[in-house]
Scaffold this active site. Structure first.
Site, PDB file in Angstrom:
ATOM      1  N   GLY A  75       0.831  -1.206   0.000  1.00 45.41           N
ATOM      2  CA  GLY A  75       0.000   0.000   0.000  1.00 45.41           C
ATOM      3  C   GLY A  75       0.860   1.249   0.000  1.00 45.41           C
ATOM      4  N   THR A  76       2.187   1.058  -0.109  1.00 46.98           N
ATOM      5  CA  THR A  76       3.083   2.219  -0.104  1.00 46.98           C
ATOM      6  C   THR A  76       2.791   3.097  -1.320  1.00 46.98           C
ATOM      7  OG1 THR A  76       4.758   0.860   0.954  1.00 46.98           O
ATOM      8  CG2 THR A  76       5.501   2.941  -0.002  1.00 46.98           C
ATOM      9  N   THR A  77       2.712   4.403  -1.100  1.00 43.97           N
ATOM     10  CA  THR A  77       2.390   5.325  -2.191  1.00 43.97           C
ATOM     11  C   THR A  77       3.627   6.142  -2.571  1.00 43.97           C
ATOM     12  OG1 THR A  77       1.628   6.935  -0.562  1.00 43.97           O
ATOM     13  CG2 THR A  77      -0.042   5.501  -1.541  1.00 43.97           C
ATOM     14  N   ASN A 102      -5.217   2.826  -1.731  1.00 46.52           N
ATOM     15  CA  ASN A 102      -6.012   3.084  -0.531  1.00 46.52           C
ATOM     16  C   ASN A 102      -6.852   1.848  -0.218  1.00 46.52           C
ATOM     17  OD1 ASN A 102      -8.019   4.108   1.343  1.00 46.52           O
ATOM     18  ND2 ASN A 102      -7.189   6.110   0.813  1.00 46.52           N
ATOM     19  N   HIS A 136      -3.594  15.623   4.574  1.00 42.71           N
ATOM     20  CA  HIS A 136      -2.976  14.532   5.335  1.00 42.71           C
ATOM     21  C   HIS A 136      -2.065  15.094   6.431  1.00 42.71           C
ATOM     22  CE1 HIS A 136      -4.086  11.878   1.931  1.00 42.71           C
ATOM     23  NE2 HIS A 136      -4.055  10.916   2.851  1.00 42.71           N
ATOM     24  N   HIS A 137      -1.663  14.211   7.344  1.00 44.76           N
ATOM     25  CA  HIS A 137      -0.733  14.539   8.423  1.00 44.76           C
ATOM     26  C   HIS A 137       0.610  15.027   7.872  1.00 44.76           C
ATOM     27  CE1 HIS A 137       1.347  10.712   7.595  1.00 44.76           C
ATOM     28  NE2 HIS A 137       0.118  10.235   7.405  1.00 44.76           N
ATOM     29  N   LYS A 140       3.534  12.762   6.111  1.00 42.82           N
ATOM     30  CA  LYS A 140       3.366  12.074   4.818  1.00 42.82           C
ATOM     31  C   LYS A 140       4.490  12.482   3.871  1.00 42.82           C
ATOM     32  CE  LYS A 140      -0.057  10.868   1.310  1.00 42.82           C
ATOM     33  NZ  LYS A 140       0.299   9.450   1.351  1.00 42.82           N
ATOM     34  N   THR A 147      -4.149   8.292  -3.562  1.00 46.26           N
ATOM     35  CA  THR A 147      -5.606   8.304  -3.715  1.00 46.26           C
ATOM     36  C   THR A 147      -6.035   9.468  -4.604  1.00 46.26           C
ATOM     37  OG1 THR A 147      -5.781   7.337  -1.525  1.00 46.26           O
ATOM     38  CG2 THR A 147      -7.765   8.406  -2.387  1.00 46.26           C
TER      39      THR A 147
HETATM   40  N1  LIG Z   1      -2.684   2.143   0.644  1.00 41.43           N
HETATM   41  C1  LIG Z   1      -3.174   2.585   1.832  1.00 41.43           C
HETATM   42  O1  LIG Z   1      -4.345   2.370   2.176  1.00 41.43           O
HETATM   43  C2  LIG Z   1      -2.268   3.345   2.763  1.00 41.43           C
HETATM   44  C3  LIG Z   1      -2.696   3.700   4.031  1.00 41.43           C
HETATM   45  C4  LIG Z   1      -1.804   4.365   4.883  1.00 41.43           C
HETATM   46  C5  LIG Z   1      -0.514   4.628   4.452  1.00 41.43           C
HETATM   47  N2  LIG Z   1      -0.158   4.279   3.198  1.00 41.43           N
HETATM   48  C6  LIG Z   1       1.211   4.456   2.711  1.00 41.43           C
HETATM   49  O2  LIG Z   1       2.004   3.434   3.310  1.00 41.43           O
HETATM   50  C7  LIG Z   1       3.329   3.906   3.550  1.00 41.43           C
HETATM   51  C8  LIG Z   1       3.665   3.763   5.042  1.00 41.43           C
HETATM   52  O3  LIG Z   1       2.793   4.552   5.806  1.00 41.43           O
HETATM   53  P1  LIG Z   1       2.981   4.689   7.400  1.00 41.43           P
HETATM   54  O4  LIG Z   1       1.971   5.699   7.810  1.00 41.43           O
HETATM   55  O5  LIG Z   1       2.996   3.355   8.051  1.00 41.43           O
HETATM   56  O6  LIG Z   1       4.452   5.338   7.451  1.00 41.43           O
HETATM   57  P2  LIG Z   1       5.499   5.272   8.649  1.00 41.43           P
HETATM   58  O7  LIG Z   1       6.541   6.299   8.324  1.00 41.43           O
HETATM   59  O8  LIG Z   1       4.808   5.353   9.961  1.00 41.43           O
HETATM   60  O9  LIG Z   1       6.142   3.800   8.522  1.00 41.43           O
HETATM   61  C9  LIG Z   1       7.036   3.391   7.509  1.00 41.43           C
HETATM   62  C10 LIG Z   1       7.981   2.374   8.123  1.00 41.43           C
HETATM   63  O10 LIG Z   1       8.763   1.773   7.084  1.00 41.43           O
HETATM   64  C11 LIG Z   1      10.069   1.586   7.622  1.00 41.43           C
HETATM   65  N3  LIG Z   1      11.039   1.357   6.545  1.00 41.43           N
HETATM   66  C12 LIG Z   1      11.713   2.259   5.801  1.00 41.43           C
HETATM   67  N4  LIG Z   1      12.518   1.630   4.921  1.00 41.43           N
HETATM   68  C13 LIG Z   1      12.353   0.305   5.107  1.00 41.43           C
HETATM   69  C14 LIG Z   1      12.887  -0.863   4.498  1.00 41.43           C
HETATM   70  N5  LIG Z   1      13.798  -0.803   3.498  1.00 41.43           N
HETATM   71  N6  LIG Z   1      12.468  -2.066   4.930  1.00 41.43           N
HETATM   72  C15 LIG Z   1      11.557  -2.161   5.917  1.00 41.43           C
HETATM   73  N7  LIG Z   1      11.024  -1.092   6.541  1.00 41.43           N
HETATM   74  C16 LIG Z   1      11.407   0.115   6.142  1.00 41.43           C
HETATM   75  C17 LIG Z   1      10.306   2.852   8.431  1.00 41.43           C
HETATM   76  O11 LIG Z   1      11.383   2.706   9.355  1.00 41.43           O
HETATM   77  C18 LIG Z   1       8.960   2.995   9.131  1.00 41.43           C
HETATM   78  O12 LIG Z   1       8.905   2.280  10.354  1.00 41.43           O
HETATM   79  C19 LIG Z   1       3.328   5.353   3.028  1.00 41.43           C
HETATM   80  O13 LIG Z   1       3.755   5.344   1.665  1.00 41.43           O
HETATM   81  C20 LIG Z   1       1.867   5.765   3.089  1.00 41.43           C
HETATM   82  O14 LIG Z   1       1.528   6.780   2.159  1.00 41.43           O
HETATM   83  C21 LIG Z   1      -1.004   3.644   2.340  1.00 41.43           C
END
Ligand SMILES: NC(=O)c1ccc[n+]([C@@H]2O[C@H](COP(=O)([O-])OP(=O)(O)OC[C@H]3O[C@@H](n4cnc5c(N)ncnc54)[C@H](O)[C@@H]3O)[C@@H](O)[C@H]2O)c1
Length: 254
Positions: A75-77, A102, A136-137, A140, A147
């Site tokens: 879900g990473t964006t 999303n 968003h927060h 981000k 989305t």
């Molecule tokens: N698709 C969805 O519904 C949805 C919902 C929420 C967030 N997101 C996306 O998901 C991603 C993460 O969101 P979040 O709020 O958890 O962020 P966050 O910053 O709280 O967490 C990200 C985590 O990834 C870790 N990380 C970084 N590089 C890494 C690697 N190589 N291997 C493993 N872990 C690693 C970081 O240390 C951190 O703990 C963002 O891109 C966000 O936009 C998508």
């Protein structure tokens, strides 16, 4: 289900809670301090890996899972210009890959409504002005949100004469396709406005405006739980399957 959590941040922690509630095991948790553990040995026996990290790391993490034959959901964006490459790799390897910008049910209903509305407006009032706004927060990392990009792509597909989107994101130097003022956009570009404030989990709106009317679709995420629950339900759906999937596949089967 034996799951791996890749990225133990806000989403990873919420996913861990939901996995436990639904009787699954988080057998492997990967973050930056043990990123080297994302390998064949540790992935062995994992049914599905759930990947929520950063725009800079998602591609390599997903690739590693696919190359090791592990089903992966992400879900990473903010990195999706390379999404097609991974979908192709998944097909070549006969693997399993689920991606959604999303995972909330409400946002996916919003996508569907927006698609239908864009097609209708495209026929009835194609010259109307369409604006997208996302809030968003402040932590981000990407702008505009994945989305908001999906919403813009749906508008572009439905309304004749729209060729792309730009991002009006005051103060966000990392924004993609950034413009300084909305007026710079031109009539053939959809303006996405990005705002970063407080701890807001996510607000998205799409407005269709003519000289006499304003029609607005708006969705507010009240907490992150809905996103994590959607991701775990999608992981359950992916478990044991092969192929490339998204939220439309999940909703069609619900
Ligand atoms: N698709 C969805 O519904 C949805 C919902 C929420 C967030 N997101 C996306 O998901 C991603 C993460 O969101 P979040 O709020 O958890 O962020 P966050 O910053 O709280 O967490 C990200 C985590 O990834 C870790 N990380 C970084 N590089 C890494 C690697 N190589 N291997 C493993 N872990 C690693 C970081 O240390 C951190 O703990 C963002 O891109 C966000 O936009 C998508």
């Amino acid at each position: 289900m034996k799951a791996a959590i890749i990225g133990y941040g806000k989403m990873g922690r919420e996913i861990e809670r939901i996995l436990a509630e639904r009787g699954h095991e988080a057998a492997l948790v990967i973050d930056t301090d043990n990123a080297a553990d994302l390998d064949a040995r540790h992935l062995s026996g994992i049914d599905v890996a759930l990947e929520f990290t950063t725009p800079a790391t998602a591609y390599a993490n997903i690739r590693t899972c696919l190359e090791n034959g592990t089903a992966v959901l992400s879900g990473t964006t903010g990195w999706t210009e390379r999404l097609a490459e991974l979908k192709q790799l998944c097909r070549e390897r006969n693997g399993a890959f689920f991606y959604a910008s999303n995972y909330s049910l409400g946002v996916n209903l919003l996508f569907r409504l927006n698609r239908e509305l864009a097609a209708l407006v495209g026929r009835l009032d194609p010259a109307c002005e369409v604006r997208i706004r996302e809030v968003h927060h402040t932590q981000k990392m990407d702008a505009p949100s994945g989305t908001a990009i999906t919403l813009a792509e749906e508008v572009i597909a439905g309304l004749p004469g729209r060729r792309g989107w730009v991002n009006y994101a005051p103060g966000l130097s990392h924004a993609t396709n950034r413009v300084e003022t909305p007026e710079e956009a031109g009539a053939d570009r959809i303006v996405i406005e990005s705002v970063r404030e407080g701890a807001v989990p996510g607000i998205h709106s799409v407005s269709y405006e003519s000289a006499d009317e304003l029609l607005e679709l708006r969705h507010t995420i009240k907490n992150r739980r809905t996103l994590a629950l959607g991701a775990v339900v999608a992981a359950e759906f992916l478990c044991g399957k092969r192929g490339v999937y998204g939220m439309d596949d999940l909703l069609a089967n619900s």
